[in-house]
Write a protein that holds these residues in place. Structure first.
Motif, short mmCIF file in Angstrom:
data_model
loop_
_atom_site.label_atom_id
_atom_site.label_comp_id
_atom_site.label_asym_id
_atom_site.label_seq_id
_atom_site.Cartn_x
_atom_site.Cartn_y
_atom_site.Cartn_z
N GLU A 1 0.79 -1.09 -0.17
CA GLU A 1 -0.06 -0.05 -0.58
C GLU A 1 0.61 0.84 0.15
O GLU A 1 2.01 1.24 1.13
CB GLU A 1 -0.98 0.26 1.10
N ILE A 2 0.63 2.29 -0.57
CA ILE A 2 1.38 3.26 -0.54
C ILE A 2 0.55 3.98 -0.11
O ILE A 2 0.58 5.59 0.16
CB ILE A 2 1.40 4.03 -2.49
N VAL A 3 -1.07 4.26 -0.14
CA VAL A 3 -1.78 5.42 1.02
C VAL A 3 -2.96 4.76 2.01
O VAL A 3 -3.16 3.40 1.58
CB VAL A 3 -2.92 5.37 -0.06
N LYS A 4 -2.26 4.92 3.50
CA LYS A 4 -2.56 4.48 4.05
C LYS A 4 -3.48 5.58 4.92
O LYS A 4 -4.42 4.62 6.21
CB LYS A 4 -0.81 4.31 5.23
N GLU A 5 -3.57 6.07 4.89
CA GLU A 5 -4.25 6.97 5.27
C GLU A 5 -6.34 6.92 5.12
O GLU A 5 -6.85 7.11 5.92
CB GLU A 5 -4.09 8.70 4.82
N ASN A 6 -6.30 6.28 3.77
CA ASN A 6 -7.89 5.59 3.42
C ASN A 6 -7.92 4.45 4.77
O ASN A 6 -9.32 3.63 4.58
CB ASN A 6 -8.25 5.35 2.78
N ASN A 7 -6.70 4.17 5.15
CA ASN A 7 -7.20 2.70 6.27
C ASN A 7 -7.88 2.69 7.37
O ASN A 7 -7.96 2.05 8.28
CB ASN A 7 -6.18 1.60 6.63
N ARG A 8 -8.49 4.21 7.76
CA ARG A 8 -9.08 4.11 9.13
C ARG A 8 -10.16 5.80 8.34
O ARG A 8 -9.89 6.64 7.93
CB ARG A 8 -7.77 5.09 9.90
N ALA A 9 -11.37 5.32 8.61
CA ALA A 9 -12.55 6.78 8.86
C ALA A 9 -13.01 6.56 10.06
O ALA A 9 -13.25 5.87 11.34
CB ALA A 9 -13.21 6.00 8.38
N GLN A 10 -13.81 8.03 10.24
CA GLN A 10 -14.79 8.59 11.37
C GLN A 10 -15.64 9.39 11.18
O GLN A 10 -15.77 9.40 10.32
CB GLN A 10 -13.71 9.54 12.47
N ARG A 11 -16.76 8.33 12.49
CA ARG A 11 -17.87 10.02 11.92
C ARG A 11 -18.40 9.88 13.35
O ARG A 11 -18.47 8.58 14.50
CB ARG A 11 -18.84 7.98 11.42
N GLU A 12 -18.82 10.70 13.47
CA GLU A 12 -19.30 11.62 14.76
C GLU A 12 -20.13 11.56 14.79
O GLU A 12 -21.44 11.35 14.19
CB GLU A 12 -18.98 13.38 14.49
N ILE A 13 -21.18 11.15 16.11
CA ILE A 13 -23.36 10.58 16.52
C ILE A 13 -22.98 11.53 17.65
O ILE A 13 -21.94 12.11 18.12
CB ILE A 13 -22.65 9.42 16.43
N THR A 14 -23.91 11.54 18.28
CA THR A 14 -24.38 12.17 19.29
C THR A 14 -24.50 11.26 20.28
O THR A 14 -26.23 11.19 19.35
CB THR A 14 -25.22 13.34 19.43
N VAL A 15 -25.30 10.86 21.35
CA VAL A 15 -25.51 9.59 22.21
C VAL A 15 -26.05 10.64 23.02
O VAL A 15 -26.14 11.68 23.98
CB VAL A 15 -24.33 9.33 23.25
#
Length: 747
Positions: A358-372
């Motif tokens: 892999e040359i691009v590793k930044e897309n191995n991680r994703a985030q999503r903000e939610i409210t509880v």
């Protein structure tokens, strides 16, 4: 070079082919009557010069006087001609060089060094004039290859283009357009390609090809544009459609693709509901996309990090679950269950481990903000008498997780006053105290006569929607009709223009028809995606017996469902049956009938709950819940990057929900603190001062530099407590979320 070309260069014309005519005219008004006046004027001036030297210069020789007389006569004649303002008109045919533009991608993705097969690397290196790469050498970036192409053979590529075209060069490294690059010529009169190469960079945070093309068409228009050559990886991730902008440009676009078309890559995205109730299960979907990893196994992990809160300082992400996945096909979805035990804002983090190659590793991680949420939505239903719609809406929200029995209150005009006093579901009056009225999140207004709508109630509803972002649903009934609202302040909130004289239309049963805009609103998609599938779901209502017509749609209104045949007053626009508009900070939904309960006809609550549940969540969860609307602290964005400015806004009201002003505060401003990351290490607390921008609204702007979670605390002078919001600062780039060139867009 022939005479025509030489003469053309003398007068500033490039590539003159022939001189078709020469004409001299005079611009001075007195000389425009004819050349005779100039001729006789020159004769008179010549005679005057001769008389002067004959009569008053007798001491000179005859030859000297003759020469001087001729010179003076010539000077006077030239002066006369200048005063006549001569104009030389030359008709020439020239061969104009067409314009050619070069557009370079300056986004961060152009700094990616692709892992190419050895044979392909050698082929590309030869094409751009580089020495063959040695085994084990570090790969070059995409921008390096472009610079090598420009410098190949001392810039022969660019120089050849400059011979046949009027060349201009641009780079797009920003979100809103292009920058012109300098093609300054060197001392030898040739284009300085080395200088052009030095100006190329790969620092842009987004790839906005559409914006770049639109900017070229708007600010750099020309009548002789032969074409545009674009050097890019075409990974467009911001702004308008590049295809539409290319058509608007009106010239051929030649795409030169840079970057690998395929690569070993694993990427994740995470989807979750924006709001989850505390201690109740929520479903989180993580989608894994892969290239070049078919049949391999990877582990997908999900964790949650709580943001802000007095008890969450320094809180680390908490693992939720990990699941092995065998990669089959381009994408797969993995389901996770998340049951939060505390309320607040959370960031859900989905991750996969980096794989070899892999040359691009930044897309191995994703985030999503939610409210509880540890609270409930408060609904207020105002109706004259019980209807089928009222009954079923009550039942639906009594069982809703975010509303429940405690969240549904109603005022029935026709109900027994003793029932209003004894049953807590019933309100004794529709004009509640301000602190109770504005604690609601959504208001339903049913079929009410205008005599029952007091000015105070109407004024509070207007404030509720415009100032506090509350939701309003107006449901038309057959008894009084929405025309009762035409002469009240509520008419200005609606997405339709009411006709006070209109009466119920029950002449012919009909089927509701979804408008094309319905696809843009989740609560209209009761059967999932697709206009046709949703139309079938709405057809479950069967034939509707009546509707309340309106004069027209409001200019800010959007019709989501329409009558199949009936028209508005203009005779062209279909009568809106369901419409929505934004009014101030809130939204208003209008229904021309109270017959949506018919959605239960064949499928029970399936479609009915989907419509009303999604609608109320949209209207009620777009702002702070309940009395929290009185003092709200928020930032202009959810996330920031280092060196960006943060705008903090506080909407502040007193206990009666009346706007606070600086004169109500001890220091004429709100007291606040900015808590930086690693507070324990260095006591990183900075005081903030929020000044009033208008009544009830205070602001402060400041830069952020350090990565990590930042918290802003503002002191509420009414409740005498701190109110907090948090936001992360991180060096994020959408440019490194894709490892390959977008071949489809390039084509």
């Amino acid at each position: 070079m022939n005479f025509n070309e030489l003469f053309g260069r003398l007068i500033g014309l490039e590539r003159a082919q022939r001189i078709e005519g020469v004409e001299v005219t005079w611009a001075a008004p007195w000389a425009q009557g004819g050349a005779a006046w100039l001729f006789f004027g020159c004769l008179a001036l010549a005679a005057l010069a001769a008389v002067f030297y004959v009569r008053w210069q007798g001491a000179r020789s005859s030859a000297a006087r003759g020469v001087l007389a001729v010179i003076r006569a010539g000077v006077l004649c030239v002066l006369l001609l200048f005063l006549a303002e001569p104009v030389l008109k030359i008709d020439a045919a020239t061969l104009t060089r067409p314009a050619l533009w070069l557009l370079f991608d300056g986004s961060e993705s152009m700094s990616i060094a692709d892992e190419l097969p050895e044979a392909e690397r050698e082929k590309i290196a030869k094409a751009v004039g580089l020495a063959e790469p040695s085994p084990g050498a570090l790969p070059l970036s995409r921008m390096d290859y472009i610079k090598a192409l420009l410098l190949k053979d001392d810039g022969a590529f660019v120089r050849r283009l400059a011979e046949d075209f009027r060349l201009r060069v641009f780079i797009f490294d920003q979100a809103d357009g292009v920058r012109a690059l300098d093609l300054t010529e060197g001392a030898d009169g040739r284009i300085d390609v080395a200088r052009l190469s030095e100006q190329l960079n790969a620092q842009g945070r987004v790839t906005a090809i559409g914006s770049a093309l639109a900017d070229l068409g708007r600010r750099h228009a020309t009548a002789h544009l032969a074409g545009l050559v674009v050097f890019s990886d075409f990974d467009n991730n911001y702004g308008p459609s590049p295809l539409a902008a290319a058509k608007e440009l009106g010239a051929p676009v030649f795409a030169v693709g840079v970057g690998a078309a395929t690569a070993v890559d694993a990427a994740v995205t995470v989807q979750a509901p924006p709001h989850i109730k505390k201690d109740e299960r929520g479903n989180v979907a993580v989608t894994v996309r892969q290239q070049g990893l078919e049949g391999q196994s990877i582990t997908v992990s999900l964790s949650a990090q709580r943001l802000g809160g007095d008890d969450s300082r320094g809180e680390e992400p908490v693992p939720i679950d990990s699941k092995p996945v065998e990669l089959v096909g381009p994408s797969q979805t993995v389901e996770f269950a998340f049951t939060p035990d505390r309320a607040g804002r959370y960031v859900l983090i989905a991750e996969v481990d980096a794989v070899p190659g892999e040359i691009v590793k930044e897309n191995n991680r994703a985030q999503r903000e939610i409210t509880v949420l540890d609270d409930f939505l408060r609904l207020m239903f105002v109706e004259y008498e019980p209807t089928w719609e009222w009954r079923f809406i009550k039942e639906v929200f009594h069982r809703d997780k975010l509303v429940g029995v405690q969240g549904f209150r109603t005022f029935l005009r026709s109900s027994d006053p003793r029932v209003r006093q004894s049953n807590e579901m019933f309100l004794p009056t529709m004009s509640l105290r301000r602190e109770d009225f504005f604690a609601n999140d959504v208001i339903f207004l049913g079929d009410m006569p205008s005599s029952a709508l007091s000015p105070r109630f109407c004024q509070m509803v207007d404030e509720f929607v415009r100032n506090f972002g509350g939701g309003l649903v107006v449901i038309s009934g057959p008894r009084f009709g929405p025309g009762q609202l035409a002469e009240t302040p509520l008419a200005n909130l609606l997405p339709v223009k009411l006709d006070p004289s209109a009466r119920i239309n029950d002449r012919q049963p009909f089927r509701l028809v979804l408008s094309p805009r319905a696809e843009q609103y989740g609560f209209m998609q009761i059967a999932g995606a697709g206009l046709q599938e949703n139309q079938k779901a709405w057809d479950n209502m069967g034939l509707l017996p009546w509707f309340q017509p309106v004069e027209r749609l409001h200019p800010m209104g959007v019709a989501l469902a329409e009558h199949p045949t009936a028209k508005c007053a203009d005779g062209r626009t279909p009568q809106p049956l369901i419409a929505i508009r934004r009014a101030g900070r809130g939204e208003v939904v209008f229904l021309a009938m109270n017959e949506t309960w018919r959605l239960r006809r064949l499928h029970g609550e399936l479609y009915y709950r989907a419509f009303w549940g999604q609608l109320i969540h949209r209207l009620g969860l777009s702002h702070e819940l309940g009395s929290q609307k009185r003092f709200v602290v928020h930032t202009d964005r959810r996330r920031y990057q280092p060196e960006e400015d943060v705008l903090v806004t506080v909407e502040a009201y007193n206990a009666q929900f009346e706007p606070l002003s600086e004169k109500d505060l001890p220091e004429q401003r709100l007291k606040a603190e900015l808590i930086l990351p690693d507070r324990a290490a260095g006591g990183q607390v900075q005081p903030l001062s929020l000044t009033q921008v208008r009544e009830g609204e205070f602001e402060s702007r400041f830069p952020v530099f350090s990565p990590g979670e930042h918290r802003v605390r503002v002191f509420d002078p009414v409740a005498e407590k701190w109110v907090e919001t948090a936001f992360p600062v991180a060096q994020l780039s959408v440019e490194r979320l894709s490892a390959v060139r977008n071949v489809d867009l390039q084509r």
